[in-house]
Design an enzyme around this catalytic site. Sequence first.
Site, PDB file in Angstrom:
ATOM      1  N   HIS A  19       0.848  -1.208   0.000  1.00  0.00           N
ATOM      2  CA  HIS A  19       0.000   0.000   0.000  1.00  0.00           C
ATOM      3  C   HIS A  19       0.875   1.246   0.000  1.00  0.00           C
ATOM      4  O   HIS A  19       1.291   1.752   1.051  1.00  0.00           O
ATOM      5  CB  HIS A  19      -0.970   0.011   1.183  1.00  0.00           C
ATOM      6  CG  HIS A  19      -2.064   1.018   0.974  1.00  0.00           C
ATOM      7  ND1 HIS A  19      -3.370   0.683   0.706  1.00  0.00           N
ATOM      8  CD2 HIS A  19      -2.024   2.374   0.919  1.00  0.00           C
ATOM      9  CE1 HIS A  19      -4.085   1.776   0.514  1.00  0.00           C
ATOM     10  NE2 HIS A  19      -3.290   2.818   0.644  1.00  0.00           N
ATOM     11  N   HIS A  21       1.504   4.912  -2.556  1.00  0.00           N
ATOM     12  CA  HIS A  21       1.127   5.716  -3.728  1.00  0.00           C
ATOM     13  C   HIS A  21       2.376   6.343  -4.338  1.00  0.00           C
ATOM     14  O   HIS A  21       3.160   6.971  -3.613  1.00  0.00           O
ATOM     15  CB  HIS A  21       0.162   6.819  -3.315  1.00  0.00           C
ATOM     16  CG  HIS A  21      -1.136   6.291  -2.786  1.00  0.00           C
ATOM     17  ND1 HIS A  21      -2.275   6.227  -3.550  1.00  0.00           N
ATOM     18  CD2 HIS A  21      -1.464   5.774  -1.575  1.00  0.00           C
ATOM     19  CE1 HIS A  21      -3.260   5.713  -2.828  1.00  0.00           C
ATOM     20  NE2 HIS A  21      -2.798   5.427  -1.623  1.00  0.00           N
ATOM     21  N   ASP A 145      -5.297   3.627  -9.912  1.00  0.00           N
ATOM     22  CA  ASP A 145      -6.343   4.032  -8.984  1.00  0.00           C
ATOM     23  C   ASP A 145      -7.440   4.848  -9.664  1.00  0.00           C
ATOM     24  O   ASP A 145      -7.161   5.862 -10.300  1.00  0.00           O
ATOM     25  CB  ASP A 145      -5.696   4.916  -7.894  1.00  0.00           C
ATOM     26  CG  ASP A 145      -6.184   4.574  -6.501  1.00  0.00           C
ATOM     27  OD1 ASP A 145      -6.798   3.517  -6.330  1.00  0.00           O
ATOM     28  OD2 ASP A 145      -5.929   5.380  -5.587  1.00  0.00           O
ATOM     29  N   GLY A 179      -9.265   8.347  -3.019  1.00  0.00           N
ATOM     30  CA  GLY A 179      -9.933   9.641  -2.897  1.00  0.00           C
ATOM     31  C   GLY A 179     -10.868   9.656  -1.703  1.00  0.00           C
ATOM     32  O   GLY A 179     -10.985   8.679  -0.978  1.00  0.00           O
ATOM     33  N   HIS A 207      -9.422   1.119  -1.791  1.00  0.00           N
ATOM     34  CA  HIS A 207      -9.409   1.643  -0.420  1.00  0.00           C
ATOM     35  C   HIS A 207     -10.850   1.574   0.081  1.00  0.00           C
ATOM     36  O   HIS A 207     -11.777   1.940  -0.657  1.00  0.00           O
ATOM     37  CB  HIS A 207      -9.069   3.133  -0.385  1.00  0.00           C
ATOM     38  CG  HIS A 207      -7.662   3.513  -0.715  1.00  0.00           C
ATOM     39  ND1 HIS A 207      -7.098   3.329  -1.937  1.00  0.00           N
ATOM     40  CD2 HIS A 207      -6.711   4.120   0.056  1.00  0.00           C
ATOM     41  CE1 HIS A 207      -5.849   3.810  -1.912  1.00  0.00           C
ATOM     42  NE2 HIS A 207      -5.591   4.288  -0.723  1.00  0.00           N
ATOM     43  N   GLU A 210     -11.565   3.407   5.610  1.00  0.00           N
ATOM     44  CA  GLU A 210     -10.498   4.242   6.176  1.00  0.00           C
ATOM     45  C   GLU A 210     -11.134   5.505   6.761  1.00  0.00           C
ATOM     46  O   GLU A 210     -11.106   5.724   7.957  1.00  0.00           O
ATOM     47  CB  GLU A 210      -9.494   4.617   5.067  1.00  0.00           C
ATOM     48  CG  GLU A 210      -8.432   5.624   5.498  1.00  0.00           C
ATOM     49  CD  GLU A 210      -7.738   6.314   4.311  1.00  0.00           C
ATOM     50  OE1 GLU A 210      -8.288   6.348   3.199  1.00  0.00           O
ATOM     51  OE2 GLU A 210      -6.637   6.852   4.529  1.00  0.00           O
ATOM     52  N   ASP A 288       1.645   3.950   2.661  1.00  0.00           N
ATOM     53  CA  ASP A 288       0.670   4.864   2.041  1.00  0.00           C
ATOM     54  C   ASP A 288       1.346   6.012   1.273  1.00  0.00           C
ATOM     55  O   ASP A 288       1.566   5.893   0.071  1.00  0.00           O
ATOM     56  CB  ASP A 288      -0.325   5.367   3.090  1.00  0.00           C
ATOM     57  CG  ASP A 288      -1.703   5.660   2.510  1.00  0.00           C
ATOM     58  OD1 ASP A 288      -1.925   5.410   1.309  1.00  0.00           O
ATOM     59  OD2 ASP A 288      -2.588   6.150   3.251  1.00  0.00           O
TER      60      ASP A 288
END
Length: 355
Positions: A19, A21, A145, A179, A207, A210, A288
């Site tokens: 995980h 980005h 994504d 997002g 995702h 969260e 992340d």
Amino acid sequence: MPSPALAAFIRALPKAELHLHLEGSVTPKLARRLARRRGVVLPGVDLEDEAADLRDAFPFVDFSGFLRLYLAIASCLHEAEDFAEIVEDLGDRLAAQGVGYAEVTFTPALHRHRGLADAPMLEGLAEGRRRVLERHDLLLRWVLDVVRIFPEQAEPTLGFALALQARDPGAVVGLGLGGPEDRPHEVAPLRETFARARAEGLHSLPHAGELDGPVRIWEALRELGAERIGHGVRCLDDPALVEHLVREGIPLEVCPSSNVCLGVVPSLAEHPLPRLLDAGLRVSLGSDDPPLFQTDLQQEYERVADAFGWGPSRLRALAGASIEHAFMPAERARRMQAALAAVPAPPGHEGREAS
Ligand code: ADE
Ligand code: ZN
């Protein structure tokens, strides 16, 4: 902080990062260099002040503040070489932490939204991945994504994924969804796109759970056929969901420092990670957007060891889980698991592996 011996042990563990980005992995130093190179103005940022953190110019306490910083960093990326360089830089940092495989999320819609064509992105990602594999024997694969607030970009994102896969076979592992989750954007309209992605052999890696609760995880499972959940930490609010996730063996990608920085949990000490594991859920650690949360994967392992008093056996099991939950070639997984089992326990922990 854990002892230097335990930190060295963590570094030596072969790990998979599931995980992370790409745009959120750009360091302030690199963002400044790219902004200067492309003549991009980052409002409030002194491009010459190498010591300052970009967060000083874009302070954030919540997800929308975080997104402003994220978009500012993305705006520094223009040409194929910019993308190749951020991939290369990330690869250097991952390799130094003992990461042998990473599924890295990239968000074409963010760049399309600011008018960038696909060509520099496709070329830069493929070239960066090639450089990293060659230099470090570190295999990167992409998760493309979809952004909840740009549902019209879902199909073009799948198109991008397939174009990248055609250009660089084996490079794409799945379709993600990111997002803001706490605004009511229906995912039902994305169902067809995710179904087509799965029919093309891509995995569904959204995702969910969260910034909002269990309903978003149920929806990701039912509408998008989620095979792993990004974050998912809010599942504990619904015992039936926990039971379902355990029964189906759906792993969660848990990013503790991100959760603290974005206010998902009040502190690391109160993070539900131990409860997720006690409930029998499959969990791997992720970082992340590491520079934005002042962390990296190594530090995530160190911080949970410190917060929960975990020793070598628990940490080795977490690294093993990350390899198990990855969609990586079987031969690389076998090699990583064998190397993981061979890492000696740190001094003071030999013989009996403290949990
Ligand atoms: N994009 C980048 N980081 C994210 C996060 N933590 N949650 C949702 N979308 C993201
Ligand atoms: Zn994320």
